[in-house]
Write a protein that holds these residues in place. Sequence first.
Motif, short mmCIF file in Angstrom:
data_model
loop_
_atom_site.label_atom_id
_atom_site.label_comp_id
_atom_site.label_asym_id
_atom_site.label_seq_id
_atom_site.Cartn_x
_atom_site.Cartn_y
_atom_site.Cartn_z
N MET A 176 0.85 -1.17 0.00
CA MET A 176 0.00 0.00 0.00
C MET A 176 0.90 1.23 0.00
SD MET A 176 -3.09 0.99 2.62
CE MET A 176 -3.60 -0.69 2.72
N SER A 177 0.52 2.23 -0.76
CA SER A 177 1.34 3.43 -0.82
C SER A 177 1.31 4.17 0.51
CB SER A 177 0.85 4.36 -1.93
OG SER A 177 -0.36 4.96 -1.56
N ARG A 178 2.33 4.95 0.75
CA ARG A 178 2.39 5.73 2.00
C ARG A 178 1.24 6.72 2.06
NH1 ARG A 178 7.00 5.09 5.01
NH2 ARG A 178 8.72 4.10 3.94
N LYS A 179 0.88 7.29 0.92
CA LYS A 179 -0.21 8.26 0.89
C LYS A 179 -1.52 7.60 1.33
CE LYS A 179 -2.55 11.45 -2.21
NZ LYS A 179 -2.64 11.96 -3.58
N ALA A 180 -1.81 6.42 0.79
CA ALA A 180 -3.03 5.71 1.16
C ALA A 180 -2.96 5.21 2.60
CB ALA A 180 -3.28 4.55 0.21
N ASP B 240 -0.68 -5.77 -2.05
CA ASP B 240 -0.08 -5.76 -0.72
C ASP B 240 0.81 -6.99 -0.54
OD1 ASP B 240 -0.09 -4.65 2.12
OD2 ASP B 240 -0.70 -6.73 2.44
N ARG B 241 1.96 -6.81 0.07
CA ARG B 241 2.93 -7.89 0.25
C ARG B 241 2.35 -9.05 1.07
NH1 ARG B 241 7.44 -8.94 3.98
NH2 ARG B 241 8.81 -10.39 2.92
N ILE B 242 1.61 -8.76 2.11
CA ILE B 242 1.05 -9.83 2.95
C ILE B 242 0.03 -10.63 2.15
CG2 ILE B 242 -0.31 -10.36 5.00
CD1 ILE B 242 1.04 -7.98 6.36
N ILE C 68 9.21 -16.84 6.85
CA ILE C 68 8.25 -15.94 6.21
C ILE C 68 7.41 -15.23 7.28
CG2 ILE C 68 6.20 -15.83 4.73
CD1 ILE C 68 8.79 -16.24 3.17
N VAL C 69 6.97 -15.97 8.29
CA VAL C 69 6.17 -15.39 9.37
C VAL C 69 7.01 -14.37 10.14
CG1 VAL C 69 4.86 -15.88 11.47
CG2 VAL C 69 4.74 -17.46 9.53
N ASP C 70 8.27 -14.72 10.42
CA ASP C 70 9.16 -13.78 11.10
C ASP C 70 9.35 -12.50 10.28
OD1 ASP C 70 9.53 -15.51 13.22
OD2 ASP C 70 11.41 -16.34 12.43
N ASP C 71 9.55 -12.66 8.96
CA ASP C 71 9.73 -11.51 8.08
C ASP C 71 8.50 -10.62 8.07
OD1 ASP C 71 12.24 -12.47 7.46
OD2 ASP C 71 11.66 -13.23 5.48
N ILE C 72 7.31 -11.22 7.98
CA ILE C 72 6.08 -10.44 7.98
C ILE C 72 5.96 -9.65 9.28
CG2 ILE C 72 3.55 -10.58 8.09
CD1 ILE C 72 3.76 -12.96 6.14
N TYR C 73 6.23 -10.29 10.39
CA TYR C 73 6.14 -9.59 11.68
C TYR C 73 7.13 -8.43 11.73
CZ TYR C 73 6.45 -8.36 16.53
OH TYR C 73 6.47 -7.64 17.69
N ARG C 74 8.39 -8.71 11.39
CA ARG C 74 9.44 -7.71 11.52
C ARG C 74 9.25 -6.56 10.54
NH1 ARG C 74 13.19 -9.20 8.83
NH2 ARG C 74 13.58 -11.27 9.56
N GLU D 198 6.44 -5.90 8.26
CA GLU D 198 5.12 -5.37 7.97
C GLU D 198 4.34 -4.94 9.21
OE1 GLU D 198 4.16 -4.84 4.87
OE2 GLU D 198 5.91 -5.80 4.02
N ILE D 199 4.57 -5.62 10.31
CA ILE D 199 3.79 -5.30 11.53
C ILE D 199 4.62 -4.44 12.48
CG2 ILE D 199 2.59 -6.27 13.53
CD1 ILE D 199 1.99 -8.74 11.70
N LYS D 200 5.71 -4.97 12.95
CA LYS D 200 6.54 -4.23 13.90
C LYS D 200 7.14 -2.98 13.26
CE LYS D 200 10.35 -4.83 17.13
NZ LYS D 200 11.43 -5.71 17.53
#
Length: 58
Positions: free
Chosen positions: A1-5, A21-23, A45-51, A53-55
Amino acid sequence: MSRKAAGRRNAVPTVDQITSDRITQLSNQYWAPGEDKKKPYKPQIVDDIYREEIKGSK
């Protein structure tokens, strides 16, 4: 998702934003139903998503 959105809290994402979206892309490759050929499960993959996209989004 773009930063603007992403900066608009009340904005409803478009289908293009969701599918790009990457996720969403990762879930389609590894977990989402519908495709017969899924990639094998990788805990990294789960670790990467957390680090990333989430954290990282806080």
